[in-house]
Design a protein around this motif. Structure first.
Motif, mmCIF file in Angstrom:
data_model
loop_
_atom_site.group_PDB
_atom_site.id
_atom_site.type_symbol
_atom_site.label_atom_id
_atom_site.label_comp_id
_atom_site.label_asym_id
_atom_site.label_seq_id
_atom_site.Cartn_x
_atom_site.Cartn_y
_atom_site.Cartn_z
ATOM 1 N N GLU A 244 0.836 -1.092 -0.067
ATOM 2 C CA GLU A 244 -0.192 -0.095 -0.262
ATOM 3 C C GLU A 244 0.710 1.193 0.119
ATOM 4 O OE1 GLU A 244 -3.339 0.045 -0.420
ATOM 5 O OE2 GLU A 244 -3.577 -2.381 -0.148
ATOM 6 N N LEU A 245 0.506 2.132 -0.993
ATOM 7 C CA LEU A 245 1.366 3.349 -1.142
ATOM 8 C C LEU A 245 0.671 4.556 -0.470
ATOM 9 C CD1 LEU A 245 2.558 2.845 -4.790
ATOM 10 C CD2 LEU A 245 3.770 2.231 -2.727
ATOM 11 N N GLY A 246 -0.510 4.477 -0.166
ATOM 12 C CA GLY A 246 -1.137 5.587 0.626
ATOM 13 C C GLY A 246 -1.870 6.338 -0.593
ATOM 14 N N HIS A 247 -3.055 7.008 -0.027
ATOM 15 C CA HIS A 247 -3.922 7.887 -0.985
ATOM 16 C C HIS A 247 -4.828 6.796 -1.928
ATOM 17 C CE1 HIS A 247 -2.289 11.449 0.957
ATOM 18 N NE2 HIS A 247 -1.227 11.091 0.417
ATOM 19 N N GLY A 248 -4.736 5.736 -1.644
ATOM 20 C CA GLY A 248 -5.543 4.812 -2.505
ATOM 21 C C GLY A 248 -4.594 3.883 -3.328
ATOM 22 N N PHE A 249 -3.392 4.294 -3.511
ATOM 23 C CA PHE A 249 -2.499 3.701 -4.238
ATOM 24 C C PHE A 249 -1.971 2.431 -3.963
ATOM 25 C CE2 PHE A 249 -2.498 7.943 -6.219
ATOM 26 C CZ PHE A 249 -2.391 7.669 -7.615
ATOM 27 N N ALA A 250 -1.675 1.361 -4.685
ATOM 28 C CA ALA A 250 -1.044 -0.059 -4.448
ATOM 29 C C ALA A 250 -0.167 -0.305 -5.609
ATOM 30 C CB ALA A 250 -1.841 -0.798 -3.979
ATOM 31 N N ALA A 251 0.816 -1.033 -5.150
ATOM 32 C CA ALA A 251 1.571 -1.789 -6.388
ATOM 33 C C ALA A 251 2.013 -2.960 -6.054
ATOM 34 C CB ALA A 251 2.953 -0.930 -6.313
ATOM 35 N N GLU A 252 2.067 -3.984 -7.107
ATOM 36 C CA GLU A 252 2.088 -5.285 -6.968
ATOM 37 C C GLU A 252 3.116 -5.888 -8.042
ATOM 38 O OE1 GLU A 252 -1.185 -9.062 -6.715
ATOM 39 O OE2 GLU A 252 -0.943 -8.055 -8.463
#
Length: 232
Positions: free
Chosen positions: A196-204
């Protein structure tokens, strides 16, 4: 007296309906992925290990019921996949239960359209799900009705918004489709990690692939897939 009963009934219905409406939620999502894989198979030119796809959709949920739409760019069927689904999810006997229906729609080639019914049961970090094809075709394959997909998914949350995920699924075709020689049963695997990157962002980042490459060819190649998503 009749009018009083009607008024009371209307108030009772409103009392039930208003909390339900208030609890309903709308959400949306967007994503950019380096390669779209569906059940372990490339959904774009298998000659390129990286061929980005834009994806996104909308979801509504209330009182356990849900409906949604998800879309992705692809390398066939007119270049677009549109999924429409709906169902119910909730708890039963300590298990997370989810049942519903899903249609894969391809505006550029409706012969690819496929409809499935599905049911899943979750316990702790594990979820088992079965999807059953009820349309006459399975993504363009004749006599696909009765084909099934069984999958098991696991996840583990770590510190700092990091999560690990593992998936194994197996596709089993209806006997008529298999006997025609156009398809072969196969198994797919996904292993990945997200943050989870914050502000609704995520990376996979995940490794995704499938067996039976001798039959299916390069579409079943194992790929490292990178995805950046945003919840709205």
């Amino acid at each position: 007296m009749k009018n009083t009963l009607i008024t009371f009934a209307a108030v009772a219905v409103a009392a039930v309906a208003l909390p339900t409406a208030a609890q309903a939620e709308l959400s949306a999502n967007l994503a950019l992925t380096s390669k779209y894989k569906f059940r372990g198979q490339d959904q774009s030119d298998p000659g390129d290990s990286v061929l980005p796809a834009v994806q996104g959709g909308f979801d509504w949920e209330g009182a356990g019921f849900y409906a949604g739409n998800w879309n992705s760019s692809i390398g066939f069927g007119g270049g677009t996949e549109m999924d429409f689904y709906g169902g119910w999810r909730g708890d039963a006997a300590g298990l997370a239960v989810d049942v519903g229906a899903l249609q894969y729609h391809y505006p550029g080639d409706t012969d690819l359209n496929t409809t499935e019914l599905y049911a899943s049961v979750g316990w702790g970090p594990l979820t088992a799900k079965y999807s059953h094809t009820v349309s006459s075709r399975w993504f363009g394959v004749a006599d696909g009705r009765g084909s099934g997909y069984f999958e098991v998914n696991g996840s583990m949350d770590l510190a700092g918004g990091i999560a690990l995920a593992a998936h194994v699924g197996t596709t089993r075709f209806a006997s008529k489709a298999r006997k025609a020689g156009d398809v072969a049963d196969y198994t797919d695997i996904k292993l990945g990690a997200s943050i989870e990157l914050g502000h609704g962002f995520a990376a996979e980042a995940a490794w995704v692939g499938a067996d039976k490459k001798r039959f299916w060819g390069d579409v079943n190649d194992g790929r490292v897939v990178l995805t950046l998503s945003k919840s709205l």
